[in-house]
Write an enzyme that holds these catalytic residues in place. Structure first.
Site, PDB file in Angstrom:
ATOM      1  N   GLY A   1       4.898 -12.917  -5.555  1.00 29.46           N
ATOM      2  CA  GLY A   1       6.169 -12.487  -6.119  1.00 29.46           C
ATOM      3  C   GLY A   1       6.068 -12.029  -7.563  1.00 29.46           C
ATOM      4  O   GLY A   1       6.836 -11.175  -8.003  1.00 29.46           O
TER       5      GLY A   1
ATOM      6  N   ASP B   1       3.011  -8.819   0.472  1.00 32.19           N
ATOM      7  CA  ASP B   1       4.293  -8.117   0.512  1.00 32.19           C
ATOM      8  C   ASP B   1       4.695  -7.629  -0.869  1.00 32.19           C
ATOM      9  O   ASP B   1       3.853  -7.196  -1.645  1.00 32.19           O
ATOM     10  CB  ASP B   1       5.357  -9.001   1.163  1.00 32.19           C
ATOM     11  CG  ASP B   1       5.662 -10.270   0.379  1.00 32.19           C
ATOM     12  OD1 ASP B   1       4.798 -10.727  -0.389  1.00 32.19           O
ATOM     13  OD2 ASP B   1       6.781 -10.820   0.538  1.00 32.19           O
TER      14      ASP B   1
ATOM     15  N   GLU C   1      -2.125 -13.850   0.329  1.00 35.79           N
ATOM     16  CA  GLU C   1      -1.219 -14.182   1.434  1.00 35.79           C
ATOM     17  C   GLU C   1      -1.908 -14.375   2.783  1.00 35.79           C
ATOM     18  O   GLU C   1      -1.416 -15.131   3.625  1.00 35.79           O
ATOM     19  CB  GLU C   1      -0.131 -13.104   1.553  1.00 35.79           C
ATOM     20  CG  GLU C   1       0.925 -13.156   0.470  1.00 35.79           C
ATOM     21  CD  GLU C   1       0.508 -12.490  -0.824  1.00 35.79           C
ATOM     22  OE1 GLU C   1       1.285 -12.526  -1.790  1.00 35.79           O
ATOM     23  OE2 GLU C   1      -0.612 -11.926  -0.871  1.00 35.79           O
TER      24      GLU C   1
ATOM     25  N   GLY D   1       6.343 -16.477  -5.011  1.00 33.50           N
ATOM     26  CA  GLY D   1       7.671 -16.895  -4.584  1.00 33.50           C
ATOM     27  C   GLY D   1       7.703 -18.379  -4.288  1.00 33.50           C
ATOM     28  O   GLY D   1       6.659 -19.029  -4.163  1.00 33.50           O
TER      29      GLY D   1
END
Length: 380
Positions: free
Chosen positions: A140, A171, A163, A92
């Site tokens: 992402g 996530d 992450e 992301g």
């Protein structure tokens, strides 16, 4: 109510108008290209200089188009790929999210919410969805691929969920797919950010197929030229290319020699237990993992451990609701901003985590991270 014949005409008109509007997304500088080829919808992530990092505008465009193609009787297949040859999608647009989070701008809520809604749309898609993860696939980019029906890796694929090194957590549904990988591979990847390359992405159970990168354009062409294909027709094409691809075929899985240790050492009931297991083992492998984990955000490690433990028995929708809560806890905390500063902005590779020790990350704090947001919860 409109007569059924008129309703069909109206729906058909909407689809035609949308296809005409799609021509506006074919400009060479558009962030995502949305094209229809025969019976196939083709999505191209088109930010090669940014390694096709996903931003809010791209999420919205992709989601809206997926929903239209899902209802279009002349679309039988969706393919997603990245432009530029280096990356499918490297994650992301973290720096933009960081800046928004610092000022309380709505992007810090909207980006995660709409990204997770897109992840769910992919995970529940009614039509075959093929992700060509030929290149860097992280964060992402994992969310855009791993929940779909088919993921095609090549020798250029580099997969990771890094992450915990930036004060976040894996996530985009990581709490759903990671604990469902064989043994403790998913937890190992989640905590350490271990990188899988090429055929190992398929051997780990993340990709469904492996195809030599030089054959990916031909695979794409053959998929696009299928006439009103069934899911079985698509599987036949993917399997044929997979069976013809020989790169690294005879090499063992990179984690093969470590699997027993991963499954035993990462079977602790807490991050602290895992650390103790590694210390007691004392092997070169264990010592290397200790060194890696010592650099990660203690808060992220504990959140990630509970995320995967909880996620192992939840639906994808429940996991994404949980992860949205965690994303907002991260936005109001310290470590995410410090991790992004140290790893992506200043690049001094020396984050100052708060708290610094695992023992200082309390169960009370963790409970608050996982708690309902009430009216702000993500509803799927």
């Amino acid at each position: 109510m409109l007569p059924s014949r008129l309703r069909l005409t109206s729906n058909r008109l909407q689809i035609i108008l949308q296809h005409l509007r799609m021509s506006g997304q074919k400009a060479p500088d558009a962030e995502v290209l949305l094209e229809k080829h025969g019976c196939s919808g083709l999505i191209t992530l088109n930010r090669p200089k940014a390694l096709n990092a996903l931003n809010l505008n791209m999420s919205r465009l992709i989601y809206n188009q997926l929903k239209l193609w899902e209802e279009d009787p002349e679309t039988f297949l969706v393919i997603i790929k990245g432009a530029g040859g280096k990356a499918f999608c490297a994650g992301g647009d973290i720096i933009a999210i960081t800046e928004a989070g610092k000022t309380g701008a709505p992007l810090a809520q909207d980006f995660f919410k709409e990204e997770y809604i897109l992840n769910n749309a992919i995970g529940t898609y009614k039509k075959p969805y093929v992700a060509l993860i030929d290149g860097i696939t992280m964060g992402g980019g994992v969310g855009l691929s791993v929940h779909g029906h088919f993921r095609v890796a090549s020798e250029r694929t580099l997969f990771a969920m890094p992450e915990t090194a930036i004060g976040l957590f894996p996530d985009v549904g990581g709490g759903y797919f990671l604990p469902r990988l064989p043994g403790k591979i998913g937890l190992f990847i989640a905590l350490t950010g271990f990188r899988l390359k090429g055929r190992d992405v398929q051997k780990a159970g993340i990709a469904t197929h492996f195809v030599d990168s030089q054959k990916i354009p031909s695979l794409e062409k053959d998929l696009i030229t299928l006439k009103c294909p069934s899911k079985e027709d698509i599987i036949d094409v993917l399997n044929a290319y997979h069976n013809e691809s020989s790169a690294s075929e005879d090499l063992p899985f990179i984690l093969a020699e470590c699997l027993d240790k991963i499954n035993s050492l990462f079977s602790g009931n807490s991050v602290e237990e895992i650390i103790d297991n590694l210390k007691q083992d004392g092997s070169p492998f264990a010592n290397q993992q200790l060194k890696i984990l010592s650099k990660m955000s203690p808060t992220s490690l504990k959140i990630t451990f509970r995320q995967l433990k909880n996620g192992s028995s939840l639906t994808l929708q429940e996991v994404l609701t949980m992860e949205y809560r965690l994303s907002q806890a991260s936005m109001s905390g310290h470590d995410f901003y410090e991790g992004v500063r140290a790893m992506l902005i200043d690049k001094d590779q020396n984050p100052k985590w708060k708290p610094e020790e695992l023992k200082e990350v309390t169960d009370k704090y963790l409970d608050s991270c996982f708690a309902s947001l009430g009216g702000r919860d993500l509803i799927l």
